[in-house]
Design a protein around this motif. Sequence first.
Motif, PDB file in Angstrom:
ATOM      1  N   TYR A   1       0.830  -1.201   0.000  1.00 19.14           N
ATOM      2  CA  TYR A   1       0.000   0.000   0.000  1.00 19.14           C
ATOM      3  C   TYR A   1       0.868   1.255   0.000  1.00 19.14           C
ATOM      4  O   TYR A   1       0.570   2.219  -0.714  1.00 19.14           O
ATOM      5  CB  TYR A   1      -0.934   0.002   1.206  1.00 19.14           C
ATOM      6  CG  TYR A   1      -2.009   1.069   1.103  1.00 19.14           C
ATOM      7  CD1 TYR A   1      -3.160   0.835   0.362  1.00 19.14           C
ATOM      8  CD2 TYR A   1      -1.855   2.306   1.712  1.00 19.14           C
ATOM      9  CE1 TYR A   1      -4.142   1.802   0.234  1.00 19.14           C
ATOM     10  CE2 TYR A   1      -2.824   3.283   1.592  1.00 19.14           C
ATOM     11  CZ  TYR A   1      -3.964   3.034   0.857  1.00 19.14           C
ATOM     12  OH  TYR A   1      -4.920   4.004   0.732  1.00 19.14           O
TER      13      TYR A   1
ATOM     14  N   GLY B   1       2.124   2.362  -3.308  1.00 20.18           N
ATOM     15  CA  GLY B   1       1.178   2.921  -4.259  1.00 20.18           C
ATOM     16  C   GLY B   1       0.211   1.929  -4.873  1.00 20.18           C
ATOM     17  O   GLY B   1      -0.578   2.292  -5.745  1.00 20.18           O
ATOM     18  N   TYR B   2       0.284   0.687  -4.427  1.00 23.30           N
ATOM     19  CA  TYR B   2      -0.621  -0.314  -4.981  1.00 23.30           C
ATOM     20  C   TYR B   2      -2.038  -0.091  -4.464  1.00 23.30           C
ATOM     21  O   TYR B   2      -2.252   0.203  -3.285  1.00 23.30           O
ATOM     22  CB  TYR B   2      -0.159  -1.725  -4.588  1.00 23.30           C
ATOM     23  CG  TYR B   2       0.971  -2.248  -5.429  1.00 23.30           C
ATOM     24  CD1 TYR B   2       0.767  -3.263  -6.364  1.00 23.30           C
ATOM     25  CD2 TYR B   2       2.253  -1.716  -5.310  1.00 23.30           C
ATOM     26  CE1 TYR B   2       1.804  -3.736  -7.139  1.00 23.30           C
ATOM     27  CE2 TYR B   2       3.305  -2.189  -6.084  1.00 23.30           C
ATOM     28  CZ  TYR B   2       3.068  -3.199  -7.000  1.00 23.30           C
ATOM     29  OH  TYR B   2       4.101  -3.654  -7.771  1.00 23.30           O
ATOM     30  N   ARG B   3      -2.991  -0.286  -5.338  1.00 21.39           N
ATOM     31  CA  ARG B   3      -4.388  -0.189  -4.936  1.00 21.39           C
ATOM     32  C   ARG B   3      -4.839  -1.500  -4.313  1.00 21.39           C
ATOM     33  O   ARG B   3      -4.195  -2.533  -4.459  1.00 21.39           O
ATOM     34  CB  ARG B   3      -5.262   0.160  -6.144  1.00 21.39           C
ATOM     35  CG  ARG B   3      -4.959   1.542  -6.726  1.00 21.39           C
ATOM     36  CD  ARG B   3      -5.888   1.879  -7.872  1.00 21.39           C
ATOM     37  NE  ARG B   3      -5.617   3.222  -8.385  1.00 21.39           N
ATOM     38  CZ  ARG B   3      -6.292   3.783  -9.384  1.00 21.39           C
ATOM     39  NH1 ARG B   3      -7.289   3.117  -9.965  1.00 21.39           N
ATOM     40  NH2 ARG B   3      -5.979   4.995  -9.792  1.00 21.39           N
TER      41      ARG B   3
ATOM     42  N   ARG C   1       1.140   8.781   3.600  1.00 23.32           N
ATOM     43  CA  ARG C   1       1.977   9.492   2.629  1.00 23.32           C
ATOM     44  C   ARG C   1       2.461   8.589   1.497  1.00 23.32           C
ATOM     45  O   ARG C   1       3.039   9.069   0.531  1.00 23.32           O
ATOM     46  CB  ARG C   1       3.182  10.090   3.353  1.00 23.32           C
ATOM     47  CG  ARG C   1       2.791  11.083   4.459  1.00 23.32           C
ATOM     48  CD  ARG C   1       4.020  11.519   5.222  1.00 23.32           C
ATOM     49  NE  ARG C   1       3.681  12.436   6.314  1.00 23.32           N
ATOM     50  CZ  ARG C   1       4.545  12.885   7.220  1.00 23.32           C
ATOM     51  NH1 ARG C   1       5.817  12.510   7.157  1.00 23.32           N
ATOM     52  NH2 ARG C   1       4.155  13.689   8.182  1.00 23.32           N
ATOM     53  N   ARG C   2       2.269   7.281   1.672  1.00 22.36           N
ATOM     54  CA  ARG C   2       2.737   6.299   0.693  1.00 22.36           C
ATOM     55  C   ARG C   2       4.233   6.442   0.414  1.00 22.36           C
ATOM     56  O   ARG C   2       4.663   6.596  -0.743  1.00 22.36           O
ATOM     57  CB  ARG C   2       1.914   6.396  -0.594  1.00 22.36           C
ATOM     58  CG  ARG C   2       0.451   6.037  -0.374  1.00 22.36           C
ATOM     59  CD  ARG C   2      -0.229   5.580  -1.630  1.00 22.36           C
ATOM     60  NE  ARG C   2      -1.470   4.860  -1.329  1.00 22.36           N
ATOM     61  CZ  ARG C   2      -2.161   4.162  -2.214  1.00 22.36           C
ATOM     62  NH1 ARG C   2      -1.739   4.082  -3.454  1.00 22.36           N
ATOM     63  NH2 ARG C   2      -3.265   3.539  -1.866  1.00 22.36           N
ATOM     64  N   GLN C   3       5.004   6.364   1.480  1.00 29.66           N
ATOM     65  CA  GLN C   3       6.457   6.414   1.378  1.00 29.66           C
ATOM     66  C   GLN C   3       7.066   5.651   2.545  1.00 29.66           C
ATOM     67  O   GLN C   3       6.378   5.319   3.499  1.00 29.66           O
ATOM     68  CB  GLN C   3       6.954   7.861   1.387  1.00 29.66           C
ATOM     69  CG  GLN C   3       6.560   8.639   2.634  1.00 29.66           C
ATOM     70  CD  GLN C   3       6.960  10.101   2.557  1.00 29.66           C
ATOM     71  OE1 GLN C   3       7.309  10.599   1.483  1.00 29.66           O
ATOM     72  NE2 GLN C   3       6.925  10.799   3.668  1.00 29.66           N
TER      73      GLN C   3
END
Length: 325
Positions: free
Chosen positions: A148, A151-153, A275-277
């Motif tokens: 996640y 960046g994966y949905r 934040r997807r990091q």
Amino acid sequence: MATITSSGEAGLGETVYVGLQLAILLGVAPFTLRGIYTADQRLMRWAAGAFVVGQSVSGLAGIAQVFGASPLGEAAANGRSPGLAGHPNVLGVMAVIAILVCVASIIRGYANRAFCFALLAVNVAGLLATGSLSSMSAGAFGVLVLLYAAGYRVLRIAFVAAIVVGFAIWFLGIPEVALALRNPLDRFYQVTGQTEAISTLDIRAQTYDAAIAGIARDPLLGKGLSAESAASISSGTVVHNVLLRAWYQGGLVFGLAIGLIIAAALLVTVQAIVRRQNGLAASVMIAMLSFGMTSAFFEQAYYWLPVLAAWASLPRRTRDRAGST
């Protein structure tokens, strides 16, 4: 402070040895690892790569043990493989870390993808060979956070999960494997007391009850950090929960310290998701600490160093210092 204040029943002399290990691990190692990472980030990457290769050798040994082999004299027991790690749970959680590094490498293209997929398959199979439900659940949490944050949905994550489950079903369906390896579902039934075998869940519940009673008797000092103080019930089983064990043995100060570490790791994980990091660092921390909530996680360096290395690799927050001196 915990070393000094947690003498409890054990006495200060017996507590100092373990206390010094914890002081070095939790008080010095984070700064050392951060210094290494800051000086040259490649060193941490090389260390991670070396770990994955070494762990994969141990994973291969675990797979061989499923088929009756005894590499370096180590054999499977009760359908569970220890690999070269000495215990199935240790092999399991080390396989989880290797899986997370492999998945991150595949996503980011850090190394040859075919090679990473091969190592990933070895470690997934090695994890299954351990029969460690604690490690499997920790791995599931870690992979979800990693994907996640990358960046994966949700649908893509579900697709990847289906592939992993399919591989697991195929591996467990091999006749030779099915005869030698305890199926995770069978292991679940045994752990939860639904078979004639001893329920490890009941044993752990007994240790939790004993630890809570010990904390109620002496919430400030604890029983002591020595190895002799670790057992909470007559069978000699230690408390399989890092937070509860820390308070039970180390008293309020050490319990608070571990609680703050867990809270910080959870904060980083939430930030990584939002934040997807920093997905790999967050996934390693959440996997290891969730494993620690159901295992004998305490002063062992091989449990703490992955957490601290992940913490050290987090980027420093940038601040606007304009106008400051």
